[in-house]
Design an enzyme around this catalytic site. Structure first.
Site, PDB file in Angstrom:
ATOM      1  N   ASN A 126      44.338 -10.942 -49.427  1.00 20.14           N
ATOM      2  CA  ASN A 126      44.620 -10.008 -48.121  1.00 20.14           C
ATOM      3  C   ASN A 126      44.391  -8.704 -48.018  1.00 20.14           C
ATOM      4  OD1 ASN A 126      44.741 -10.615 -45.012  1.00 20.14           O
ATOM      5  ND2 ASN A 126      46.383  -9.261 -45.313  1.00 20.14           N
ATOM      6  N   ASN A 141      60.595   5.215 -45.603  1.00 21.87           N
ATOM      7  CA  ASN A 141      61.114   4.161 -44.696  1.00 21.87           C
ATOM      8  C   ASN A 141      60.913   4.297 -43.398  1.00 21.87           C
ATOM      9  OD1 ASN A 141      62.023   4.047 -47.615  1.00 21.87           O
ATOM     10  ND2 ASN A 141      63.190   2.243 -46.975  1.00 21.87           N
ATOM     11  N   SER A 169      52.141   3.518 -49.795  1.00 25.41           N
ATOM     12  CA  SER A 169      53.940   3.412 -49.494  1.00 25.41           C
ATOM     13  C   SER A 169      54.293   4.260 -50.843  1.00 25.41           C
ATOM     14  CB  SER A 169      54.072   2.078 -49.531  1.00 25.41           C
ATOM     15  OG  SER A 169      55.485   1.984 -50.145  1.00 25.41           O
ATOM     16  N   ARG A 200      70.407  -5.978 -54.878  1.00 24.28           N
ATOM     17  CA  ARG A 200      69.253  -6.652 -54.828  1.00 24.28           C
ATOM     18  C   ARG A 200      68.303  -6.333 -56.027  1.00 24.28           C
ATOM     19  NH1 ARG A 200      66.068  -5.838 -49.253  1.00 24.28           N
ATOM     20  NH2 ARG A 200      65.650  -3.716 -50.045  1.00 24.28           N
ATOM     21  N   LYS A 239      49.210  -1.708 -53.304  1.00 22.25           N
ATOM     22  CA  LYS A 239      48.821  -0.234 -52.694  1.00 22.25           C
ATOM     23  C   LYS A 239      48.407   0.678 -53.675  1.00 22.25           C
ATOM     24  CE  LYS A 239      50.487  -0.962 -48.440  1.00 22.25           C
ATOM     25  NZ  LYS A 239      49.751  -1.050 -47.546  1.00 22.25           N
ATOM     26  N   ASN A 280      64.310  -5.769 -44.074  1.00 22.05           N
ATOM     27  CA  ASN A 280      64.896  -4.162 -44.224  1.00 22.05           C
ATOM     28  C   ASN A 280      66.146  -4.083 -43.582  1.00 22.05           C
ATOM     29  OD1 ASN A 280      61.380  -4.249 -43.956  1.00 22.05           O
ATOM     30  ND2 ASN A 280      62.162  -3.135 -45.738  1.00 22.05           N
ATOM     31  N   LEU A 326      49.684  -7.365 -45.835  1.00 22.66           N
ATOM     32  CA  LEU A 326      50.862  -8.119 -45.868  1.00 22.66           C
ATOM     33  C   LEU A 326      51.749  -7.188 -46.336  1.00 22.66           C
ATOM     34  CD1 LEU A 326      49.466 -11.737 -47.044  1.00 22.66           C
ATOM     35  CD2 LEU A 326      50.117 -10.936 -44.584  1.00 22.66           C
ATOM     36  N   LYS A 327      53.125  -7.447 -45.907  1.00 22.89           N
ATOM     37  CA  LYS A 327      53.965  -6.119 -46.507  1.00 22.89           C
ATOM     38  C   LYS A 327      55.426  -6.704 -46.855  1.00 22.89           C
ATOM     39  CE  LYS A 327      56.090  -5.290 -42.104  1.00 22.89           C
ATOM     40  NZ  LYS A 327      56.818  -4.187 -41.368  1.00 22.89           N
ATOM     41  N   ASN A 368      45.005  -9.929 -36.612  1.00 18.95           N
ATOM     42  CA  ASN A 368      44.759 -11.350 -36.789  1.00 18.95           C
ATOM     43  C   ASN A 368      46.204 -11.996 -36.324  1.00 18.95           C
ATOM     44  OD1 ASN A 368      46.482 -11.004 -39.029  1.00 18.95           O
ATOM     45  ND2 ASN A 368      44.930 -12.108 -40.066  1.00 18.95           N
ATOM     46  N   PHE A 405      73.627  -4.099 -50.340  1.00 14.75           N
ATOM     47  CA  PHE A 405      73.387  -4.673 -51.406  1.00 14.75           C
ATOM     48  C   PHE A 405      73.642  -3.579 -52.527  1.00 14.75           C
ATOM     49  CE2 PHE A 405      69.491  -6.736 -49.221  1.00 14.75           C
ATOM     50  CZ  PHE A 405      70.192  -7.680 -48.911  1.00 14.75           C
ATOM     51  N   TYR A 411      53.152  -6.758 -53.898  1.00 11.85           N
ATOM     52  CA  TYR A 411      52.889  -5.798 -52.952  1.00 11.85           C
ATOM     53  C   TYR A 411      52.604  -4.248 -53.365  1.00 11.85           C
ATOM     54  CZ  TYR A 411      53.793  -2.612 -49.013  1.00 11.85           C
ATOM     55  OH  TYR A 411      53.837  -1.541 -47.983  1.00 11.85           O
TER      56      TYR A 411
HETATM   57  P1  NAD Z   1      53.050  -4.993 -39.750  1.00 12.00           P
HETATM   58  O1  NAD Z   1      53.239  -6.357 -40.494  1.00 12.00           O
HETATM   59  O2  NAD Z   1      53.760  -4.764 -38.308  1.00 12.00           O
HETATM   60  O3  NAD Z   1      51.717  -4.677 -39.201  1.00 12.00           O
HETATM   61  C1  NAD Z   1      50.504  -4.939 -40.207  1.00 12.00           C
HETATM   62  C2  NAD Z   1      49.522  -5.738 -39.077  1.00 12.00           C
HETATM   63  O4  NAD Z   1      48.349  -6.035 -40.065  1.00 12.00           O
HETATM   64  C3  NAD Z   1      50.024  -7.147 -38.463  1.00 12.00           C
HETATM   65  O5  NAD Z   1      50.003  -6.900 -36.956  1.00 12.00           O
HETATM   66  C4  NAD Z   1      49.409  -8.026 -38.943  1.00 12.00           C
HETATM   67  O6  NAD Z   1      49.058  -9.171 -37.881  1.00 12.00           O
HETATM   68  C5  NAD Z   1      48.003  -7.272 -39.299  1.00 12.00           C
HETATM   69  N1  NAD Z   1      47.098  -7.990 -40.429  1.00 12.00           N
HETATM   70  C6  NAD Z   1      47.378  -8.668 -41.658  1.00 12.00           C
HETATM   71  N2  NAD Z   1      46.381  -8.863 -42.251  1.00 12.00           N
HETATM   72  C7  NAD Z   1      45.209  -8.721 -41.443  1.00 12.00           C
HETATM   73  C8  NAD Z   1      43.983  -9.166 -41.587  1.00 12.00           C
HETATM   74  N3  NAD Z   1      43.449  -9.638 -42.683  1.00 12.00           N
HETATM   75  N4  NAD Z   1      43.243  -8.784 -40.574  1.00 12.00           N
HETATM   76  C9  NAD Z   1      43.793  -8.499 -39.306  1.00 12.00           C
HETATM   77  N5  NAD Z   1      45.204  -8.238 -39.354  1.00 12.00           N
HETATM   78  C10 NAD Z   1      45.905  -8.389 -40.246  1.00 12.00           C
HETATM   79  O7  NAD Z   1      53.391  -3.761 -40.528  1.00 12.00           O
HETATM   80  P2  NAD Z   1      53.640  -2.390 -40.709  1.00 12.00           P
HETATM   81  O8  NAD Z   1      55.093  -2.167 -40.819  1.00 12.00           O
HETATM   82  O9  NAD Z   1      53.157  -1.778 -39.072  1.00 12.00           O
HETATM   83  O10 NAD Z   1      52.949  -1.776 -41.738  1.00 12.00           O
HETATM   84  C11 NAD Z   1      51.549  -1.197 -41.536  1.00 12.00           C
HETATM   85  C12 NAD Z   1      50.984  -0.938 -42.674  1.00 12.00           C
HETATM   86  O11 NAD Z   1      51.832   0.126 -43.400  1.00 12.00           O
HETATM   87  C13 NAD Z   1      50.910  -1.869 -43.780  1.00 12.00           C
HETATM   88  O12 NAD Z   1      49.781  -1.884 -44.605  1.00 12.00           O
HETATM   89  C14 NAD Z   1      52.222  -1.901 -44.798  1.00 12.00           C
HETATM   90  O13 NAD Z   1      52.062  -2.352 -46.088  1.00 12.00           O
HETATM   91  C15 NAD Z   1      52.174  -0.456 -44.681  1.00 12.00           C
HETATM   92  N6  NAD Z   1      53.640   0.204 -44.971  1.00 12.00           N
HETATM   93  C16 NAD Z   1      54.614  -0.298 -43.994  1.00 12.00           C
HETATM   94  C17 NAD Z   1      55.891   0.337 -44.430  1.00 12.00           C
HETATM   95  C18 NAD Z   1      57.146  -0.527 -43.673  1.00 12.00           C
HETATM   96  O14 NAD Z   1      58.273  -0.185 -44.155  1.00 12.00           O
HETATM   97  N7  NAD Z   1      56.837  -0.844 -42.443  1.00 12.00           N
HETATM   98  C19 NAD Z   1      56.172   1.276 -45.555  1.00 12.00           C
HETATM   99  C20 NAD Z   1      55.054   1.618 -46.370  1.00 12.00           C
HETATM  100  C21 NAD Z   1      53.791   1.022 -46.011  1.00 12.00           C
HETATM  101  N1  UDP Z   2      69.661  -2.835 -47.895  1.00 12.32           N
HETATM  102  C1  UDP Z   2      71.033  -3.465 -47.752  1.00 12.32           C
HETATM  103  N2  UDP Z   2      71.266  -4.835 -47.196  1.00 12.32           N
HETATM  104  C2  UDP Z   2      70.024  -5.461 -46.316  1.00 12.32           C
HETATM  105  C3  UDP Z   2      68.631  -4.551 -46.597  1.00 12.32           C
HETATM  106  C4  UDP Z   2      68.699  -3.773 -47.363  1.00 12.32           C
HETATM  107  O1  UDP Z   2      71.976  -3.170 -48.124  1.00 12.32           O
HETATM  108  O2  UDP Z   2      70.281  -6.365 -45.801  1.00 12.32           O
HETATM  109  C5  UDP Z   2      69.613  -1.456 -48.635  1.00 12.32           C
HETATM  110  C6  UDP Z   2      68.614  -1.626 -49.895  1.00 12.32           C
HETATM  111  O3  UDP Z   2      69.468  -2.200 -50.847  1.00 12.32           O
HETATM  112  C7  UDP Z   2      68.150  -0.336 -49.814  1.00 12.32           C
HETATM  113  C8  UDP Z   2      68.047   0.254 -48.305  1.00 12.32           C
HETATM  114  O4  UDP Z   2      69.013  -0.720 -47.737  1.00 12.32           O
HETATM  115  O5  UDP Z   2      69.222   0.726 -50.528  1.00 12.32           O
HETATM  116  C9  UDP Z   2      66.812   0.020 -47.683  1.00 12.32           C
HETATM  117  O6  UDP Z   2      66.305  -1.102 -47.912  1.00 12.32           O
HETATM  118  P1  UDP Z   2      64.785  -1.493 -47.275  1.00 12.32           P
HETATM  119  O7  UDP Z   2      64.686  -3.179 -47.740  1.00 12.32           O
HETATM  120  O8  UDP Z   2      65.002  -1.386 -45.597  1.00 12.32           O
HETATM  121  O9  UDP Z   2      63.808  -0.627 -47.981  1.00 12.32           O
HETATM  122  P2  UDP Z   2      63.221  -0.296 -49.526  1.00 12.32           P
HETATM  123  O10 UDP Z   2      64.262  -0.970 -50.343  1.00 12.32           O
HETATM  124  O11 UDP Z   2      62.007  -1.137 -49.496  1.00 12.32           O
HETATM  125  O12 UDP Z   2      63.305   1.118 -49.514  1.00 12.32           O
END
Ligand code: NAD
Ligand code: UDP
Length: 337
Positions: free
Chosen positions: A99, A178, A124, A291, A152, A198, A83-84, A32, A217, A148
């Site tokens: 969502n 990550n 995750s 953080r 999961k 991130n 949503l993430k 979407n 952080f 969030y």
């Molecule tokens: P992203 O936001 O880039 O991709 C998610 C996509 O889903 C987006 O394109 C968004 O528009 C779409 N979306 C959300 N709700 C929707 C809905 N109701 N209908 C249709 N589309 C929808 O995020 P990403 O980093 O690619 O993550 C993908 C998945 O992996 C997510 O579920 C996220 O929670 C999970 N994940 C991501 C990370 C990370 O660090 N990126 C880590 C662990 C898990």
């Molecule tokens: N971090 C940081 N400054 C930032 C963003 C992240 O120092 O602006 C650090 C954060 O404290 C963590 C690591 O980078 O130790 C990874 O953070 P991120 O948010 O990417 O992933 P997550 O914490 O969800 O594993």
């Protein structure tokens, strides 16, 4: 025959689309665009020479999903849509529960209507909460510190129950650590809305001059240099992990869970220094407060994925830094140029 990638226009979905197409696995994307751009399709086509179908739908909408399943022969689903943003989930918990849970339930129900059995879910490492690393899949879950993470955890439970009740279901839960980096072409990458939360997108936006400096952080964690340690994984390695998971899902009923990580912990300072030296760009930083909710050290034990899926991460932290920068410097405004 195709695999449906919900959230397929997003960061991980678009890279997985490329990995699938390059492996001659046909994909259909549904998104979407709440956190992505339809322009990613041109880039996927440029990389792979193939243009998958892309449906602009909310995957909570069962009618829209039914249209996709009726038009295409969907043999499996990788459910990325969700949503993430951790901080946003604390402010908008209902939007996150609605969502993330609704989209998953809708997809599962429509899959059932169409006799589709294979389901791979983007979970995750956040489900592990604060436990000693390395984390194995048998570590306790349900220690989440924000809505969030709870979505999961709850979806994992829904999928375990669904697989228990329906012996025809083939479910794989992938717990990502990550994900960073970008496709080596620099044509697709991570494209966060607003100021990134991130680490890597923050670093690249500082390097390209969009942000003034990185705030690290905290530097008083119980880690070798005092800064937080994480298991960063190249998004193309992660994408290839999905191909391995699809292969597993094809052959195995039930519900199996795998960590997708490298097994190596990297500190914030190590990441900043590697980024600077690999790319020859400065990343000004200051040390700030911790953080809220951050953990000192999180990294995977990736042995199960190696043993059972035959998959392991191949790319280095230097590769991740080079590819993240290649994407950012060629696309300072994401898919808008
Ligand atoms: P992203 O936001 O880039 O991709 C998610 C996509 O889903 C987006 O394109 C968004 O528009 C779409 N979306 C959300 N709700 C929707 C809905 N109701 N209908 C249709 N589309 C929808 O995020 P990403 O980093 O690619 O993550 C993908 C998945 O992996 C997510 O579920 C996220 O929670 C999970 N994940 C991501 C990370 C990370 O660090 N990126 C880590 C662990 C898990
Ligand atoms: N971090 C940081 N400054 C930032 C963003 C992240 O120092 O602006 C650090 C954060 O404290 C963590 C690591 O980078 O130790 C990874 O953070 P991120 O948010 O990417 O992933 P997550 O914490 O969800 O594993």
């Amino acid at each position: 025959m195709a695999i449906l990638l919900t959230g397929g226009a997003g960061f991980i979905g678009s890279h997985t689309a490329v990995a699938c197409l390059n492996a001659s696995v046909d994909v259909v994307l549904a998104d979407n665009f709440s956190n992505s751009s339809p322009k990613v399709l041109d880039r996927i086509e440029k990389i792979t020479g193939k243009r998958p179908a892309l449906y602009n739908v909310d995957v909570c909408d069962k009618r829209a999903l039914r249209d996709i399943f009726a038009e295409r022969f969907i043999t499996g689903v990788i459910h990325f849509a969700g949503l993430k943003a951790v901080g946003e989930s604390v402010r908008l918990p209902l939007a996150y529960y609605r969502n993330n849970l609704d989209s998953c339930l809708s997809v599962l129900e429509v899959m059932q209507e169409f006799g589709c059995k294979e389901f791979v879910f983007s979970s995750s490492a956040t489900v592990y909460g604060d436990q000693p690393a390395p984390l194995t899949e048998s570590a306790d879950t349900g220690h989440c510190s924000n809505p969030y993470g709870w979505t999961k955890f709850m979806i994992e439970q829904i999928l375990k129950d669904a697989a228990k009740a329906n012996p025809e279901l083939h479910v794989v839960l992938l717990r990502y650590f990550n994900p960073i980096g970008a496709h080596e072409s620099g044509l697709i990458g991570e494209n966060p809305n607003g100021i990134p939360n991130n680490l890597m997108p923050y670093i690249t936006q500082v390097a390209v001059g969009k942000l003034k400096q990185l705030t690290i952080f905290g530097d008083s964690y119980d880690t070798p240099d005092g800064t937080g340690v994480r298991d960063y994984i190249h998004v193309m390695d992660l994408a290839e992990g999905h191909l391995a998971a699809l292969g597993y899902a094809e052959a195995h009923a039930g519900c199996e869970v795998f960590n997708l990580g490298t097994g190596k912990g990297v500190s914030v300072l190590e990441m900043v220094n590697t980024f600077s030296s690999v790319n020859g760009v400065e990343v000004p930083y200051i040390i700030g407060e911790r953080r809220a909710g951050d953990l000192a050290t999180v990294y995977a034990d990736p042995a199960k994925a190696e043993q059972i899926l035959g998959w392991h991460a191949k790319r280095t932290v230097a590769d991740m830094c080079r590819d993240s920068w290649n994407w950012q410097k060629n696309n300072p405004n994401g898919y808008d140029g």
